[in-house]
Enzyme design. Structure first.
Site, PDB file in Angstrom:
ATOM      1  N   CYS A  25       0.830  -1.308  -0.124  1.00 53.69           N
ATOM      2  CA  CYS A  25       0.067  -0.152   0.254  1.00 53.69           C
ATOM      3  C   CYS A  25       0.894   1.044  -0.080  1.00 53.69           C
ATOM      4  O   CYS A  25       0.742   2.353  -0.654  1.00 53.69           O
ATOM      5  CB  CYS A  25      -0.903   0.018   1.181  1.00 53.69           C
ATOM      6  SG  CYS A  25      -2.117  -1.491   1.523  1.00 53.69           S
ATOM      7  N   ASP A 447      26.334   4.802  23.604  1.00 47.52           N
ATOM      8  CA  ASP A 447      26.423   6.276  24.568  1.00 47.52           C
ATOM      9  C   ASP A 447      27.291   5.984  25.969  1.00 47.52           C
ATOM     10  O   ASP A 447      27.284   4.645  26.250  1.00 47.52           O
ATOM     11  CB  ASP A 447      25.092   6.626  24.814  1.00 47.52           C
ATOM     12  CG  ASP A 447      24.921   7.760  25.828  1.00 47.52           C
ATOM     13  OD1 ASP A 447      25.764   8.928  25.575  1.00 47.52           O
ATOM     14  OD2 ASP A 447      24.349   7.541  26.760  1.00 47.52           O
TER      15      ASP A 447
END
Length: 776
Positions: A25, A447
């Site tokens: 779609c 991090d």
């Protein structure tokens, strides 16, 4: 298809789209939009948005909406962006989008259960049972399967076919044949019993009905869609979480010096406002009065609060950890640093390619082929002289045996079991869209603050002036230095306990814990306490005039820092640590060092990631010395340590690695990590971090233990393998069973049972994921 022309600069819009049921779609809408002159569009099935750049001289926004509508879907223009924290930025609450689907599934399942029992077990069939089954199955086929019928109709109007088409055709064929058999054939007669025949025969005539097949297929596919809907990450969640971090009210300072509380949306550039200790800074600005330490870790990743005074910039959503500040606003609303990070998150999410599930990739070929085989089967047997009942039975069997129940369950069932097992191991998997990336990930960006390290300041070292002996915070030595250490902890800990500064609180907590563990009692009271902004604290403890702070404060007292302590301070600062001196009785007697400590499991975690063949990269907003020291401690090479990066630069680092051909996973915990988590091919958030990081990620490590990152990748890869095995079984089953059905060797009832068996096999295979074991 030719490439879309590059639009003129100037116009950009994100269109929320409803009605998409699969990645095909999104591809259809994208093709339609890109056919417009001056338009470059990307449609993301996962976020249900179209990101469109267009030339306003050639295209009006309404034309974009009309084009989406022409493709069979609905789009809306976004509401005007409001101020950060304002109600116009995002709706306060989002409706539960799975509620209608859940209601449809539950009602359909309750109606289908007696239909299955009556149809499959002849002993339960009473007089006129078939009419009761019709009454129960018809709402399921018509209302329960209406989403598939609607999607099939849209596909038909655009001359395409998806799995929805096959579901709709199969369900309706079984139902319509049953209506024909009931009203025009022999199946509606009182006393009719439906035997369980292995093979279809001409003798059956029109006495067989297949209502249970239509109802069961509907329930199975609805269940698959519901599990998918629950797992799919909703667009905009990270942005809403970001906006929640901003201050909601602000103390506005009028010209006459009076204060009044107003909503933060009323702030304008140039307004002056007050930030008290513990409050969030309302918006970006410049300090005009006061001095304080400001915790900027949410935005910059810095573990140590930064001293701010007149003339220094402060950012909205950071926290005032110390004294009273008067700030003049320099940026408000969409121009603030917080709003810019929010835009980075949404941009990174929108830039991800739409997920292409294997079932959707082949549906464009598979579905038309199945329909053609069914029609061909009907024509062949009619042409061969067989009865219409036999021919139609074989044609229906083709549709039923090919109905993609197993295909629909392949992804969500494996995901459901995988996520359940992951939750037991402290790993939350948000949806199937990241699984393909886990297989190919070769680089993991970590991090530092809050991920590799604890994210909290702690007292890690005490250096005494008397003998130069350095000791850990919880390891006081025996001998002459022990008494001096206790004195240093009592005096420094008591002074710092009276301060609100985060570094002071770290020293006080460390001193309190060690004194209690050693049986030396609680921290003593402080007299004549004074806070010297930016320098330290001073007061009287146990009758001793004392100070704790920077060497500059000691110099104000005409005290000299001993060379041994000065060298220890320089060594600590070279490692990115923070060191303060403690003096009493007219001499500097100790140095106290605080730092953000590495988590005990981080080194083991990075070793596990390396064992998976992943390159580990340490990324932080802290200074290079701190970053290299942490990297060395956990086993990351200096060349793989990247320090002093801002939030936008973190996302850029991830993008640069991707540009080098690497598939990147990112592990983080703070707001400053959210853009990089969204940019990465696979985002892993530390569960002890902020909601923003969690919303922007694909996986969440609930425990905060970095070792779970390796488990998360292993589990994701195992889940992906299971999904592919399920899809392989489902397609293989169809390929093997279709010829049998077309040859008239499968009764549709048997086909329905076989289809159910294929679903059970898929679920059983997915259940093997429950045996997944953690690597630690």
């Amino acid at each position: 298809m030719s490439a879309a022309p590059s639009p003129a600069p100037g116009a950009h819009v994100e269109l929320p789209i409803t009605g998409m049921t699969c990645a095909s779609c999104a591809n259809r809408i994208e093709r339609k939009l890109n056919k417009l002159d001056g338009v470059s569009a990307s449609v993301n099935y996962a976020t249900e948005k179209a990101t469109v750049d267009y030339d306003p001289a050639l295209v009006e926004p309404e034309q974009l909406l009309d084009t989406v509508a022409a493709a069979g879907y609905e789009a809306t223009l976004p509401a005007p962006a409001g101020a950060v924290g304002g109600s116009s930025a995002e709706p306060a609450e989002e409706a539960d989008e799975t509620a209608p689907l859940r209601q449809r599934l539950v009602i359909s399942a309750l109606l289908t259960l007696p239909v299955l029992l009556l149809s499959m077990i002849p002993a339960l069939q009473f007089d006129d049972w078939q009419w009761a089954v019709l009454a129960l199955a018809s709402p399921v086929v018509v209302w329960g399967a209406s989403p598939f019928h609607r999607a099939a109709w849209v596909n038909l109007k655009h001359a395409t076919a998806t799995m929805d088409t096959l579901v709709s055709v199969g369900v309706l064929a079984a139902w319509l044949w049953s209506l024909y058999a009931l009203f025009l054939g022999d199946a509606g007669m009182t006393g009719m019993r439906m035997p369980f025949d292995i093979l279809p025969s001409n003798d059956a005539g029109t006495s067989h009905i297949y209502l249970e097949v239509g109802a069961a297929v509907t329930v199975f596919i609805l269940a698959g869609r519901y599990f998918e809907a629950r797992a799919k990450r909703r667009a905009g969640a990270a942005l809403r979480a970001l906006l929640e971090l901003g201050a909601k009210e602000v103390s506005l300072l009028d010209d006459d010096g009076s204060e009044r509380r107003v909503p933060v949306e009323q702030l304008a550039v140039g307004d002056r406002f007050v930030v008290r200790p513990g409050e969030k800074v309302a918006t970006d600005g410049v300090v005009e009065e006061g001095a304080s330490a400001v915790d900027q870790s949410l935005l910059t990743g810095e573990s140590v609060p930064v001293e701010k005074g007149p003339g220094d910039d402060v950012a909205g959503a950071t926290v005032n950890a110390g004294g009273r500040l008067v700030v003049r606003a320099t940026r408000v609303g969409a121009d603030t640093a917080l709003a810019q990070i929010a835009r980075l998150v949404t941009d990174a999410q929108s830039g991800k390619a739409p997920v292409q599930r294997l079932a959707d990739r082949v549906s464009g070929v598979f579905v038309p082929i199945v329909i053609a085989i069914s029609v061909g089967t009907l024509g062949f047997w009619l042409g061969a002289g067989e009865s219409a009942a036999f021919a139609f039975t074989a044609a229906v069997a083709v549709l039923i045996i090919a109905c993609p129940c197993a295909l629909g369950l392949a992804t969500p069932t494996a995901l459901l079991v995988g996520t359940g097992r992951g939750a037991q191991l402290g790993v939350l998997i948000k949806g199937p869209e990241m699984l393909e990336s886990t297989r190919r990930v070769d680089t993991i960006v970590l991090d530092k603050t809050g991920t590799v390290t604890s994210g909290k300041m702690r007292l890690v070292e005490v250096v005494l002036a008397d003998d130069g002996e350095a000791t850990g915070a919880n390891g006081a030595p025996d001998g002459s230095g022990a008494a001096a250490r206790v004195a240093a902890l009592r005096i420094a800990g008591a002074l710092e306990d009276a301060s609100e500064h985060p570094i002071a609180q770290a020293i006080a907590a460390g001193a309190r814990d060690e004194l209690a563990a050693g049986g030396h009692g609680a921290l003593p009271p402080v007299e004549s306490f004074a806070n010297r902004e930016g320098l330290g604290v001073e007061g009287v403890v146990d009758g001793h005039a004392a100070l704790v702070g920077r060497p500059a404060l000691a110099r104000e007292w005409s005290l000299t820092v001993p060379p041994a302590l000065d060298a220890a301070r320089e060594a600590a600062e070279a490692q990115g640590r923070t060191a303060v001196v403690a003096a009493w009785d007219g001499a500097v007697r100790a140095l106290l060092v605080v730092a953000d400590t590495v988590k005990p499991t981080s080194a083991e975690a990075i070793a596990s990631l390396k064992a998976l063949g992943l390159r580990s990269v340490l990324l932080t907003g802290d200074n290079a010395a701190t970053a290299r020291a942490v990297g060395a401690e956990v086993g990351i090479a200096p060349d793989d340590v990247i320090a002093e990066v801002l939030p936008s630069e973190k996302a850029a680092v991830v993008a640069r690695l991707q540009g080098e051909g690497r598939v990147v996973a990112m592990v983080g915990d703070g707001v400053n990590d959210a853009p990089a988590l969204a940019q990465a091919d696979l985002g892993l958030a530390i569960g002890t971090g902020t909601d923003v990081a969690i919303e922007a990620s694909d996986l969440t490590l609930v425990s905060g233990d970095l070792r779970a990152a390796a488990d998360a990748i292993r589990l994701s890869r195992a889940t992906l393998r299971t999904i592919k095995q399920n899809l392989g079984w489902a397609f293989g089953y169809n390929v093997a069973a279709l010829p049998l059905a077309a040859a008239g060797l499968l009764n549709p009832l048997i086909a329905g049972a076989a289809m159910a068996f294929s679903s059970v096999s898929v679920v059983a295979n997915a259940l093997r994921l429950r045996r997944f074991r953690s690597g630690h």
